[in-house]
Design an enzyme around this catalytic site. Sequence first.
Site, mmCIF file in Angstrom:
data_model
loop_
_atom_site.group_PDB
_atom_site.id
_atom_site.type_symbol
_atom_site.label_atom_id
_atom_site.label_comp_id
_atom_site.label_asym_id
_atom_site.label_seq_id
_atom_site.Cartn_x
_atom_site.Cartn_y
_atom_site.Cartn_z
ATOM 1 N N ASN A 118 26.576 9.922 42.889
ATOM 2 C CA ASN A 118 25.641 9.204 42.022
ATOM 3 C C ASN A 118 25.303 10.131 40.862
ATOM 4 O O ASN A 118 24.816 11.239 41.086
ATOM 5 C CB ASN A 118 24.377 8.827 42.790
ATOM 6 C CG ASN A 118 24.686 7.930 43.961
ATOM 7 O OD1 ASN A 118 25.482 7.000 43.847
ATOM 8 N ND2 ASN A 118 24.079 8.201 45.091
ATOM 9 N N VAL A 127 18.670 13.792 43.402
ATOM 10 C CA VAL A 127 18.761 15.237 43.611
ATOM 11 C C VAL A 127 19.730 15.755 42.559
ATOM 12 O O VAL A 127 20.872 15.311 42.500
ATOM 13 C CB VAL A 127 19.263 15.587 45.034
ATOM 14 C CG1 VAL A 127 19.428 17.084 45.189
ATOM 15 C CG2 VAL A 127 18.297 15.040 46.084
ATOM 16 N N HIS A 131 26.570 16.437 44.399
ATOM 17 C CA HIS A 131 26.949 16.318 45.805
ATOM 18 C C HIS A 131 27.764 15.050 46.009
ATOM 19 O O HIS A 131 27.633 14.083 45.262
ATOM 20 C CB HIS A 131 25.719 16.311 46.720
ATOM 21 C CG HIS A 131 24.711 15.258 46.402
ATOM 22 N ND1 HIS A 131 23.871 15.335 45.303
ATOM 23 C CD2 HIS A 131 24.413 14.095 47.020
ATOM 24 C CE1 HIS A 131 23.095 14.266 45.280
ATOM 25 N NE2 HIS A 131 23.404 13.487 46.313
ATOM 26 N N MET A 132 28.599 15.089 47.023
ATOM 27 C CA MET A 132 29.448 13.965 47.364
ATOM 28 C C MET A 132 28.981 13.388 48.695
ATOM 29 O O MET A 132 28.822 14.120 49.666
ATOM 30 C CB MET A 132 30.900 14.438 47.475
ATOM 31 C CG MET A 132 31.887 13.365 47.879
ATOM 32 S SD MET A 132 33.545 14.043 48.120
ATOM 33 C CE MET A 132 33.998 14.405 46.431
ATOM 34 N N HIS A 133 28.750 12.085 48.717
ATOM 35 C CA HIS A 133 28.437 11.398 49.967
ATOM 36 C C HIS A 133 29.761 11.095 50.670
ATOM 37 O O HIS A 133 30.678 10.558 50.060
ATOM 38 C CB HIS A 133 27.702 10.080 49.702
ATOM 39 C CG HIS A 133 26.314 10.263 49.202
ATOM 40 N ND1 HIS A 133 25.218 10.198 50.024
ATOM 41 C CD2 HIS A 133 25.843 10.524 47.960
ATOM 42 C CE1 HIS A 133 24.130 10.408 49.313
ATOM 43 N NE2 HIS A 133 24.485 10.608 48.047
#
Length: 150
Positions: A118, A127, A131-133
């Site tokens: 995102n 955040v 970062h990768m979900h």
Amino acid sequence: MKKLLLIALILSCFTSYAQSEAYQKQKAEKIAKGSVFTKIINRELPATIVYEDDEIIAFVPLRPQAPVHYLIVPKKEIHTINDAVEEDALVLGKLFIVAKKLAKENGIAETGYRLAMNINEDAGQSVFHLHMHFLGGEKLAPMLPRKEKE
């Protein structure tokens, strides 16, 4: 006259797609405070860590959204993909290699999994540490409802 209209149209596109003032303020405040993920990396906050090496950490999020849900995070604090530089290419690529490893370890490499990031307001980034979900372990719904063609 046509040139002036074209410039006005281009400029209106930029202002139409800008982040809201409230979001910009919230983003700046969060960046100034430091990333919650950096606090996890530094062991200032607890987390269930499922992978770690010198450049990457992966852990279970506070509110998992699938049977298998991890956040795969570079240890270098990059606020958004828009802030990445060429020197980040290897660590960004390594996010995908870690995802592949986690998929195999969790037995979902063949059945399938989703990787998502995102970025900024319209995507719901809250955040500001890239970062990768990593989501899987069940058949996932489509990411977005399909729109009918007009």
